[in-house]
Motif scaffolding. Structure first.
Motif, PDB file in Angstrom:
ATOM      1  N   UNK A  80      30.860  32.513  22.343  1.00  0.00           N
ATOM      2  CA  UNK A  80      31.224  32.499  20.924  1.00  0.00           C
ATOM      3  C   UNK A  80      32.289  31.447  20.606  1.00  0.00           C
ATOM      4  N   UNK A  81      32.642  30.643  21.586  1.00  0.00           N
ATOM      5  CA  UNK A  81      33.659  29.599  21.437  1.00  0.00           C
ATOM      6  C   UNK A  81      35.000  30.168  20.993  1.00  0.00           C
ATOM      7  N   UNK A  82      35.303  31.377  21.446  1.00  0.00           N
ATOM      8  CA  UNK A  82      36.601  31.976  21.161  1.00  0.00           C
ATOM      9  C   UNK A  82      37.620  31.432  22.160  1.00  0.00           C
ATOM     10  N   UNK A  83      38.848  31.322  21.707  1.00  0.00           N
ATOM     11  CA  UNK A  83      39.901  30.869  22.601  1.00  0.00           C
ATOM     12  C   UNK A  83      40.233  31.979  23.595  1.00  0.00           C
ATOM     13  N   UNK A  84      40.145  31.653  24.854  1.00  0.00           N
ATOM     14  CA  UNK A  84      40.464  32.602  25.915  1.00  0.00           C
ATOM     15  C   UNK A  84      41.891  32.289  26.358  1.00  0.00           C
ATOM     16  N   UNK A  85      42.807  33.156  25.964  1.00  0.00           N
ATOM     17  CA  UNK A  85      44.225  32.869  26.179  1.00  0.00           C
ATOM     18  C   UNK A  85      44.749  33.364  27.517  1.00  0.00           C
ATOM     19  N   UNK A  86      44.036  34.253  28.160  1.00  0.00           N
ATOM     20  CA  UNK A  86      44.488  34.793  29.437  1.00  0.00           C
ATOM     21  C   UNK A  86      43.339  34.757  30.441  1.00  0.00           C
ATOM     22  N   UNK A  87      43.674  34.467  31.676  1.00  0.00           N
ATOM     23  CA  UNK A  87      42.643  34.445  32.711  1.00  0.00           C
ATOM     24  C   UNK A  87      42.653  35.695  33.578  1.00  0.00           C
ATOM     25  N   UNK A  88      43.426  36.698  33.202  1.00  0.00           N
ATOM     26  CA  UNK A  88      43.558  37.882  34.050  1.00  0.00           C
ATOM     27  C   UNK A  88      42.255  38.670  34.157  1.00  0.00           C
ATOM     28  N   UNK A  89      41.468  38.742  33.081  1.00  0.00           N
ATOM     29  CA  UNK A  89      40.214  39.493  33.138  1.00  0.00           C
ATOM     30  C   UNK A  89      39.209  38.817  34.060  1.00  0.00           C
ATOM     31  N   UNK A  90      39.028  37.517  33.882  1.00  0.00           N
ATOM     32  CA  UNK A  90      38.051  36.837  34.720  1.00  0.00           C
ATOM     33  C   UNK A  90      38.552  36.738  36.156  1.00  0.00           C
ATOM     34  N   UNK A  91      39.864  36.715  36.335  1.00  0.00           N
ATOM     35  CA  UNK A  91      40.427  36.707  37.685  1.00  0.00           C
ATOM     36  C   UNK A  91      40.112  38.022  38.410  1.00  0.00           C
ATOM     37  N   UNK A  92      40.153  39.144  37.679  1.00  0.00           N
ATOM     38  CA  UNK A  92      39.780  40.434  38.262  1.00  0.00           C
ATOM     39  C   UNK A  92      38.320  40.384  38.714  1.00  0.00           C
ATOM     40  N   UNK A  93      37.468  39.826  37.860  1.00  0.00           N
ATOM     41  CA  UNK A  93      36.051  39.701  38.176  1.00  0.00           C
ATOM     42  C   UNK A  93      35.841  38.828  39.413  1.00  0.00           C
ATOM     43  N   UNK A  94      36.537  37.719  39.481  1.00  0.00           N
ATOM     44  CA  UNK A  94      36.414  36.818  40.638  1.00  0.00           C
ATOM     45  C   UNK A  94      36.819  37.542  41.920  1.00  0.00           C
ATOM     46  N   UNK A  95      37.943  38.210  41.885  1.00  0.00           N
ATOM     47  CA  UNK A  95      38.417  38.921  43.086  1.00  0.00           C
ATOM     48  C   UNK A  95      37.435  39.995  43.512  1.00  0.00           C
ATOM     49  N   UNK A  96      36.939  40.768  42.557  1.00  0.00           N
ATOM     50  CA  UNK A  96      36.029  41.856  42.889  1.00  0.00           C
ATOM     51  C   UNK A  96      34.716  41.311  43.473  1.00  0.00           C
ATOM     52  N   UNK A  97      34.098  40.354  42.787  1.00  0.00           N
ATOM     53  CA  UNK A  97      32.797  39.861  43.248  1.00  0.00           C
ATOM     54  C   UNK A  97      32.897  39.021  44.514  1.00  0.00           C
ATOM     55  N   UNK A  98      33.995  38.317  44.705  1.00  0.00           N
ATOM     56  CA  UNK A  98      34.170  37.557  45.948  1.00  0.00           C
ATOM     57  C   UNK A  98      34.340  38.497  47.134  1.00  0.00           C
ATOM     58  N   UNK A  99      35.118  39.552  46.952  1.00  0.00           N
ATOM     59  CA  UNK A  99      35.320  40.522  48.034  1.00  0.00           C
ATOM     60  C   UNK A  99      34.058  41.298  48.360  1.00  0.00           C
ATOM     61  N   UNK A 100      33.182  41.505  47.363  1.00  0.00           N
ATOM     62  CA  UNK A 100      31.945  42.262  47.590  1.00  0.00           C
ATOM     63  C   UNK A 100      30.741  41.360  47.830  1.00  0.00           C
TER      64      UNK A 100
END
Length: 106
Positions: free
Chosen positions: A72-92
């Motif tokens: 939606x071309x929204x400004x993503x001001x924090x990377x904490x949500x996608x960082x959680x996703x990266x950590x979870x999927x990388x570990x699994x």
């Protein structure tokens, strides 16, 4: 031998996807992501307290929420949500979602 290899490949594929999510709302939001990202975003926003979900569901919510913001071309001001996703999927070892999560981080 070919039969064994086919069964092994199918087993590995499903084993990698098993830890994604079983949450119907998140799965529905993901199915709308390409055709109607605004509807996907609305569905994900309607979930109250996503941080209280299981780890797999919360990782899927973080992934889809960030992806819908991106679409939606929204400004993503924090990377904490996608960082959680990266950590979870990388570990699994869920490479499909891990790779896309890394892309969204960039």
């Amino acid at each position: 031998m070919k039969y064994f290899l086919s069964v092994f490949v199918i087993f590995v594929f499903y084993a990698c996807q098993a830890d994604y999510t079983k949450n119907a709302v998140i799965l529905h939001a993901e199915s709308l992501l390409n055709s109607s990202p605004d509807s996907s975003y609305s569905l994900l926003c309607s979930i109250q307290h996503p941080e209280k979900m299981t780890k797999a569901d919360y990782a899927a919510w973080c992934y889809n929420y960030t992806f819908s913001q991106y679409k939606l071309y929204k400004e993503i001001t924090s990377d904490s949500l996608i960082q959680y996703s990266i950590n979870y999927y990388s570990n699994n070892r869920n490479f499909k979602y891990s790779g896309t999560s890394w892309y969204l981080l960039g």
